[in-house]
Design an enzyme around this catalytic site. Structure first.
Site: not given
Ligand SMILES: Cc1ncc(COP(=O)(O)O)c(C=O)c1O
Length: 392
Positions: A184, A212, A242
């Site tokens: 991320s 992502h 996203k």
């Molecule tokens: C790699 C990754 N996993 C999980 C999440 C969590 O997802 P959410 O924002 O839907 O809680 C994110 C970002 O928020 C992320 O970048």
């Protein structure tokens, strides 16, 4: 008594502020999109994860509106009580078919990726078991291991051979390899094919967090499809807030994995379902992802344009082929100063500091979208060059 409690918090907050790690929320007076109003000022934004430009897409918005009229504003209860409505069920079927990490896979909706990862890890491992995690994984995968009371064994970023050694040394009865599929804050990609080989050799699960990658890679199906993989031991987590432009997340996996989560994962059982109107919006957004070749081609063109222009800058452009383009500045104060200098030129790019990234690697996290015009990327590059000139 409470004065002492509040006093302790205030001292800690003051220390944080002095250490340069203070976080602020900027307020947008606009929808997401390349042209946003941030803290009252119009900017060109390179900050959101709306990689395909679906967050403000008229058809998606209409579907949410019609979904609210048909199904109401709220789901009213957890999925297992009475919150599971037809749009949820239809979306789960469509996601399972589209992502298909193994033959006959099922999918399960969550209201956030954070919850989905907690549910996956706690459903598959417990005390005495081991989670093998890339050092740069998203925090919620690690939190899943903590919640499961499993041993958390971290391995150096992308280093499958170091992982192999740790797996070979482990006596844990159940093993789970957890990795961001697209990292991320770095934008680079996990070696999923090699990780699956290791999972097979050590009878481990492979959890691919494709927050992502879903919508962007593998013709939209995500990173597992992009790597040409399918296996009953692969569990995919994809987020829907996203590239999909709405909110929530899903898990796609073998039906036995999904049913285990439904039956017992507390992060699934004890939380209210997301409103069905979001599932209605997501059905339209999923169709746009499925037919999203043009959006992905536009995004690829913006990525290539940015990388060609940014190579010569003094900051370290990390090797990334994804919409996440990190420019590593180093010091926290320098990264924040650069972000502010860009904002003063009408360009919004957030600075990311530790502990979100390793010490000494504060950076600008530039995120590109199919909704950006070539002129937007030109503006970003010009603002970076100007800031570079001043900083030199
Ligand atoms: C790699 C990754 N996993 C999980 C999440 C969590 O997802 P959410 O924002 O839907 O809680 C994110 C970002 O928020 C992320 O970048």
């Amino acid at each position: 008594m409470s004065t002492t409690l509040i006093g302790a918090l205030e001292r800690e907050l003051a220390e944080r502020r002095e250490s340069g790690r203070w976080r602020v929320r900027r307020t947008l007076a606009s929808p997401q999109g390349p042209r946003a109003i941030v803290d009252g000022a119009p900017v060109v934004a390179f900050a959101s994860n709306d990689y395909l430009g679906l967050a403000n897409d008229p058809a998606v918005i209409d579907a949410a509106r019609e979904g609210a009229s048909r199904w109401g504003a709220g789901a009213g209860a957890a999925h297992l009580v009475c919150g599971h409505q037809e749009p949820h069920a239809e979306l789960e079927r469509a996601l399972a078919e589209f992502v298909a990490p193994c033959a006959g896979a099922r999918a399960l909706l969550f209201s956030s990726g954070y919850l989905a990862n907690l549910a996956i890890v706690t459903a598959l491992v417990g005390r005495g078991d081991a989670v093998f995690a890339d050092r740069l994984n998203h925090a919620c995968l690690n939190d899943g291991a903590l919640l499961a009371r499993a041993d958390l064994v971290r391995y150096p970023h992308l280093d499958a051979e170091a992982l192999a050694q740790r797996l070979a040394a482990s006596r844990a009865p159940r093993k789970l390899i957890a990795t961001d599929a697209v990292f991320s804050m770095d934008g680079d990609i996990a070696p999923l094919a090699r990780l699956l080989e290791l999972a097979e050799a050590h009878d481990a699960w492979l959890v691919a967090d494709d927050a992502h990658g879903f919508g962007v890679r593998g013709e939209g199906r995500g990173s597992v499809a992009a790597a040409g993989l399918a296996s009953e031991r692969i569990v995919v987590m994809g987020t829907l807030g996203k590239a999909a432009g709405v909110a929530g997340a899903f898990v796609a996996a073998h039906p036995a994995v999904i049913e285990t989560i439904v039956q017992g994962a507390r992060a699934y059982v004890y939380t209210t379902a997301a409103p069905a109107m979001l599932a209605c919006a997501l059905a339209v957004s999923l169709a746009a992802i499925r037919d999203g070749h043009e959006r992905r081609a536009r995004l690829a063109a913006r990525i290539a344009q940015f990388r060609a222009g940014a190579q010569a800058l003094r900051w370290d452009l990390l090797p990334s082929s994804t919409p996440i383009q990190p420019l590593v500045v180093g010091g926290d104060a320098e990264a924040v100063a650069l972000s502010r200098a860009l904002l003063a030129r009408g360009v919004f790019v957030p600075a990311i500091r530790p502990p979100t990234v390793p010490e000494g690697s504060a950076r600008l996290r530039i995120s590109l979208s199919a909704a950006h015009e070539a002129a937007d990327v030109d503006l970003l590059l010009a603002a970076l060059r100007e800031a570079e000139g001043r900083a030199a």
